[in-house]
Design an enzyme around this catalytic site. Structure first.
Site, short mmCIF file in Angstrom:
data_model
loop_
_atom_site.label_atom_id
_atom_site.label_comp_id
_atom_site.label_asym_id
_atom_site.label_seq_id
_atom_site.Cartn_x
_atom_site.Cartn_y
_atom_site.Cartn_z
N GLU A 7 -11.69 4.88 47.95
CA GLU A 7 -11.81 5.61 46.69
C GLU A 7 -13.09 5.17 46.00
O GLU A 7 -13.60 4.09 46.26
CB GLU A 7 -10.63 5.25 45.77
CG GLU A 7 -9.29 5.66 46.32
CD GLU A 7 -8.13 5.04 45.53
OE1 GLU A 7 -8.37 4.44 44.46
OE2 GLU A 7 -7.00 5.17 46.01
N LYS A 27 -15.10 3.55 43.08
CA LYS A 27 -14.78 2.58 42.04
C LYS A 27 -15.55 2.96 40.79
O LYS A 27 -16.74 2.68 40.66
CB LYS A 27 -15.13 1.15 42.48
CG LYS A 27 -14.69 0.12 41.47
CD LYS A 27 -14.78 -1.28 42.03
CE LYS A 27 -14.20 -2.32 41.08
NZ LYS A 27 -14.81 -2.33 39.76
N ASP A 74 -16.76 2.95 36.98
CA ASP A 74 -17.01 1.86 36.06
C ASP A 74 -16.58 2.28 34.66
O ASP A 74 -17.33 2.90 33.93
CB ASP A 74 -18.51 1.52 36.08
CG ASP A 74 -18.73 0.10 35.64
OD1 ASP A 74 -17.73 -0.63 35.47
OD2 ASP A 74 -19.90 -0.28 35.45
N TYR A 112 -5.51 6.36 39.84
CA TYR A 112 -5.68 5.80 41.18
C TYR A 112 -4.50 4.96 41.65
O TYR A 112 -4.54 4.39 42.74
CB TYR A 112 -6.95 4.97 41.28
CG TYR A 112 -7.08 3.87 40.25
CD1 TYR A 112 -6.19 2.81 40.21
CD2 TYR A 112 -8.11 3.90 39.32
CE1 TYR A 112 -6.29 1.82 39.27
CE2 TYR A 112 -8.23 2.89 38.37
CZ TYR A 112 -7.31 1.87 38.35
OH TYR A 112 -7.41 0.87 37.41
N LYS A 143 -18.32 -3.75 46.65
CA LYS A 143 -19.30 -3.48 45.59
C LYS A 143 -20.61 -2.92 46.15
O LYS A 143 -21.01 -3.25 47.25
CB LYS A 143 -19.61 -4.77 44.83
CG LYS A 143 -18.40 -5.40 44.18
CD LYS A 143 -18.03 -4.74 42.90
CE LYS A 143 -18.85 -5.33 41.77
NZ LYS A 143 -18.29 -4.98 40.46
N CYS A 158 -48.50 -0.75 10.65
CA CYS A 158 -48.05 0.29 11.58
C CYS A 158 -49.06 0.43 12.73
O CYS A 158 -50.26 0.55 12.48
CB CYS A 158 -47.91 1.61 10.84
SG CYS A 158 -47.58 2.99 11.94
N CYS A 164 -50.84 4.08 12.17
CA CYS A 164 -51.66 4.47 11.02
C CYS A 164 -52.16 3.28 10.23
O CYS A 164 -52.81 3.45 9.20
CB CYS A 164 -50.87 5.40 10.10
SG CYS A 164 -49.55 4.54 9.23
N CYS A 207 -42.58 1.67 9.08
CA CYS A 207 -43.85 2.03 8.47
C CYS A 207 -43.51 2.80 7.20
O CYS A 207 -42.71 3.74 7.23
CB CYS A 207 -44.64 2.93 9.44
SG CYS A 207 -45.97 3.82 8.62
N CYS A 218 -47.84 9.03 7.72
CA CYS A 218 -48.15 8.47 9.04
C CYS A 218 -48.06 9.58 10.08
O CYS A 218 -47.01 10.24 10.20
CB CYS A 218 -47.18 7.34 9.34
SG CYS A 218 -47.21 6.79 11.06
S1 IVH Z 1 -7.09 -0.30 42.10
C1 IVH Z 1 -4.18 -3.51 42.55
N1 IVH Z 1 -8.73 1.75 42.29
O1 IVH Z 1 -11.58 -1.76 39.17
C2 IVH Z 1 -5.16 -2.44 42.37
N2 IVH Z 1 -9.21 0.09 40.67
O2 IVH Z 1 -11.13 -5.05 39.49
C3 IVH Z 1 -6.04 -2.61 41.20
N3 IVH Z 1 -11.18 0.55 39.32
O3 IVH Z 1 -9.06 -2.99 37.09
C4 IVH Z 1 -6.93 -1.54 40.89
N4 IVH Z 1 -11.72 2.47 40.25
O4 IVH Z 1 -10.44 -0.99 36.32
C5 IVH Z 1 -8.46 0.59 41.66
N5 IVH Z 1 -10.08 3.63 42.54
C6 IVH Z 1 -9.81 2.48 41.92
C7 IVH Z 1 -10.61 2.00 40.87
C8 IVH Z 1 -10.27 0.78 40.28
C9 IVH Z 1 -12.04 1.58 39.32
C10 IVH Z 1 -11.30 -0.62 38.44
C11 IVH Z 1 -10.05 -0.93 37.66
C12 IVH Z 1 -9.62 -2.27 38.11
C13 IVH Z 1 -10.91 -2.85 38.61
C14 IVH Z 1 -10.64 -3.83 39.73
#
Ligand code: IVH
Length: 707
Positions: free
Chosen positions: A150, A152, A154, A261, A350, A444, A447, A462, A467
């Protein structure tokens, strides 16, 4: 040996033997290293305090002071120290927690099933180790495992609890066992259904990530800056800050989205695989990123997908910081089990950080339309995951002081999506002594006019209202898309008109004729005609756009809309006193003060007069969603509502173009009746008015909000 240091370099050496085995069986070495032990304890205390502070800055205040990489480093140091001296590990050590304790202002919500975090892997090798370890050490099998990959995202992890298919509580992850109650804020997300589509289990905890698209993040920051508010450092902070609003109306404006998720409790649920459970969540109407969720076979399949995803990272509408890999079969997940903070059956793979080192070659100074002088970092060009970066934002002078950044410094820059890169760190240890401190300008840069910095402010300005840099920025802002929206007037054209002496203020734009335009480069009959037409058309823009376009401090587009809706003309707004302004919902003292300053300023008065003379004097009708789902409809709300307050329901009606009335009449289109509805319900029934339950109303309005 490993060097550990906290805030002020508390150097402590861990012997490799100690790191591997801990203290057991190492009595001799320990007794001879009593000093080390004392130092380690001091270092541990310092690291804990530092990490607690950064946890709070990140999770509670949304104001991180260090990058994720730096945080990771401190965290790893703590874990290594605790591995070497396990007796130092206390229950409240940051190593024992997933996140920060919940903020005090939101009530705590315990998670029935703990919300875990994920172990990170950062390379193919580390992922292969993970795969081998779970297969060999825990599952005792040779053959490949089916994984689900999946994205991840942010953002911020949340849990939504649905009872009998109705959203009852929403919470943040908090420390993993207790989060914060953010139910009202979550309800404002269009992608969170208030009710589930059947069939649904009697009790369901859904987990997901709340995030903001990059384009909405950039717009939000522009709005924040226009309104004189602090901008967010990255989309994650913007999402967190927006979710943790005491006023859910603010959250509602922030275009947050969710992708689900996972789950906590799922009463009477029986599935075989993770992917199947995600599909069921989607069937219930929950937003799941199914198009980007793939099942693959074995570690090879995972590595293949990782490489593909990495190449698409920059083209996505949101920021992802990696890929989450989960064992698909639920029986296997159970067999693998969990550790205290992380499951054994999943891992975060990551992406490489978008951070690079480079050198600060100089500081550029930009003068904004209000005279604000902001610093821009000029960098030795560096490639940050595929993009050459030579400029970076330093935000403000406080930031320069905080980072103690000097010209010639080696710095770390970070890029999130296509957002302007940030200088996140100064590598103080690489200083040679030739670096030059950066002084706040006293004149400034454009000017040479006088610069003033109010004591309560971080920005030097300024003060010369003539200006040229300010004039250009003011005109650029006035003609911009959200303001008067005048096509064909870019920076180049504005510069020429100023240089030709044709334009000094925005009012002069309305005095331009063809002859004036012909003096510009590459300006022919057709273009000139078009430009004059778009200038003329702008006279009929609504008042809110003019108000925003005038660049009054703290009046962003949202505030401008509220003011325009309430006062409907410039004249009426100019007459308004501070008291009546402050009484308006979402208008505070800062806005009131800045409006008073603006209307009291004779230069601005003259400008408004000139605009009026040129026919720029718009009015505003009540701002409602044009062609909204409820446009032209009159609703009455009565009885107790369970899922939203009366005020929220009325606001929702108005947002969708309808009117919320106080009493039922023949003109009423709908009566929304909650439990305890009395005479209004009787009257509506008599008059044959359509009657909606709260549930009907929510379903109906959900469609309108999604539109
Ligand atoms: S699963 C036990 N799936 O990443 C499973 N987490 O450090 C725990 N996150 O706290 C999470 N996308 O905030 C999962 N597809 C995804 C995710 C996801 C983002 C974040 C989530 C979690 C952190 C993991």
């Amino acid at each position: 040996m490993l060097d550990l240091y906290g805030e002020d370099r508390c150097a402590i050496k861990i012997h490799p033997e100690q790191r591997q085995t801990g203290t057991t069986g190492q009595e001799d070495m320990l007794s001879t290293n009593q000093t080390d032990r004392t130092e380690a304890a001091a270092c541990h205390a310092r690291l804990c305090a530092e990490l607690h502070r950064h946890n709070r800055l990140y999770h509670v205040l949304d104001r991180p002071e260090i990058s994720d990489a730096e945080y990771d480093r401190l965290f790893r140091e703590l874990v290594e120290l605790e591995n070497a001296w396990p007796e130092l590990t206390t229950p409240d050590s940051p190593s024992q927690k997933v996140g920060a304790a919940p903020a005090e202002k939101f009530s705590p919500v315990p998670h029935a099933v703990p919300m875990l975090s994920l172990k990170n892997v950062k390379s193919a090798e580390e992922f292969l180790d993970f795969d081998t370890s779970i297969r060999k050490n825990f599952l005792a099998r040779e053959d490949a495992i089916d994984y689900v990959c999946e994205m991840k995202l942010d953002g911020v992890a949340v849990e939504l609890t649905y009872k009998q298919g109705i959203l009852t509580v929403a919470s943040t992850r908090g420390d993993g066992s207790t989060g914060e109650d953010i139910t009202e804020n979550i309800r404002t997300l269009a992608s969170v259904p208030p009710t589930l589509a059947p069939p649904f289990p009697p009790l369901l905890d859904v987990r997901g990530e709340v995030y903001i698209d990059l384009k909405d993040f950039q717009q939000l920051n522009r709005d924040q800056e226009d309104a004189g508010e602090r901008s967010f450092a990255n989309p994650r902070n913007a999402a967190a800050g927006s979710l943790r609003q005491l006023n859910s109306a603010v959250t509602a404006r922030r275009s947050l989205k969710i992708f689900c998720y996972g789950t906590g409790r799922w009463q009477n649920g029986r599935h075989h695989s993770h992917l199947e459970s995600l599909q069921q969540l989607a069937n219930m109407g929950l937003r799941v990123n199914l198009e980007e969720t793939v099942s693959v076979r074995g570690a090879e399949g995972v590595l293949d997908h990782y490489r593909k995803l990495l190449t698409r990272r920059d083209a996505l509408p949101f920021e992802i910081d990696g890929m989450v890999v989960k064992v698909n079969t639920l029986d296997l997940q159970q067999e693998l089990g969990t550790l205290s903070r992380t499951p054994r059956w999943a891992v975060a793979f990551k992406f490489p950080p978008r951070q690079e080192e480079t050198v600060l070659e100089g500081i550029g100074l930009q003068v904004g339309r209000t005279g604000a002088i902001t610093p821009v970092a000029h960098l030795k060009p560096v490639n940050v995951s595929g993009v050459t970066v030579s400029r970076a934002s330093l935000h403000n002078w406080d930031e320069i002081a905080r980072l103690d950044i000097r010209v010639g410094d080696h710095v770390v820059v970070e890029r999130a999506g296509d957002v302007i890169p940030d200088v996140v760190k100064v590598l103080v240890e690489r200083r040679t002594g030739t670096e030059q401190p950066i002084a706040i300008p006293t004149v400034c840069p454009e000017c040479a006019g006088p610069v003033r910095k109010a004591e309560t402010e971080v920005i030097p300005r300024c003060t010369n209202s003539h200006c040229p840099a300010q004039t250009i920025e003011r005109i650029k802002h006035f003609v911009s898309r959200n303001a008067m929206d005048i096509d064909g007037l870019g920076e180049k054209q504005i510069l020429q008109l100023i240089a030709l002496g044709k334009v000094k203020t925005v009012a002069d734009l309305y005095r331009l004729d063809k002859e004036d335009l012909f003096a510009m480069e590459r300006m022919g009959e057709v273009l000139a005609e078009k430009l004059l037409q778009s200038i003329a058309q702008s006279k009929s823009r609504p008042l809110s756009r003019l108000l925003f376009g005038l660049g009054i401090r703290h009046v962003g587009i949202h505030t401008a809309k509220i003011l325009a809706k309430r006062f409907t003309s410039l004249g009426a707004l100019a007459q308004a006193d501070a008291d009546s302004l402050i009484k308006i919902h979402e208008i505070g003292g800062k806005v009131a003060e800045s409006l008073a300053d603006f209307f009291a300023d004779p230069v601005q008065g003259q400008l408004l007069e000139q605009l009026r003379e040129q026919g720029v004097n718009p009015t505003e009708e009540a701002v409602v969603q044009q062609n909204g789902l409820l446009t032209g409809k009159i609703l009455v709300i009565t009885g107790a509502l369970e899922q939203m307050s009366r005020k929220e329901a009325e606001d929702l009606v108005e947002r969708l173009g309808g009117r919320a009335a106080g009493s039922v009449s023949k003109k009423t289109d709908y009566l929304v009746a909650g439990p305890g509805a009395g005479s209004k319900l009787d009257k509506a029934q008599k008059l044959g008015v359509s009657i909606l339950s709260e549930e009907d109303f929510l379903q109906m309005t959900q469609r309108g909000e999604d539109a």
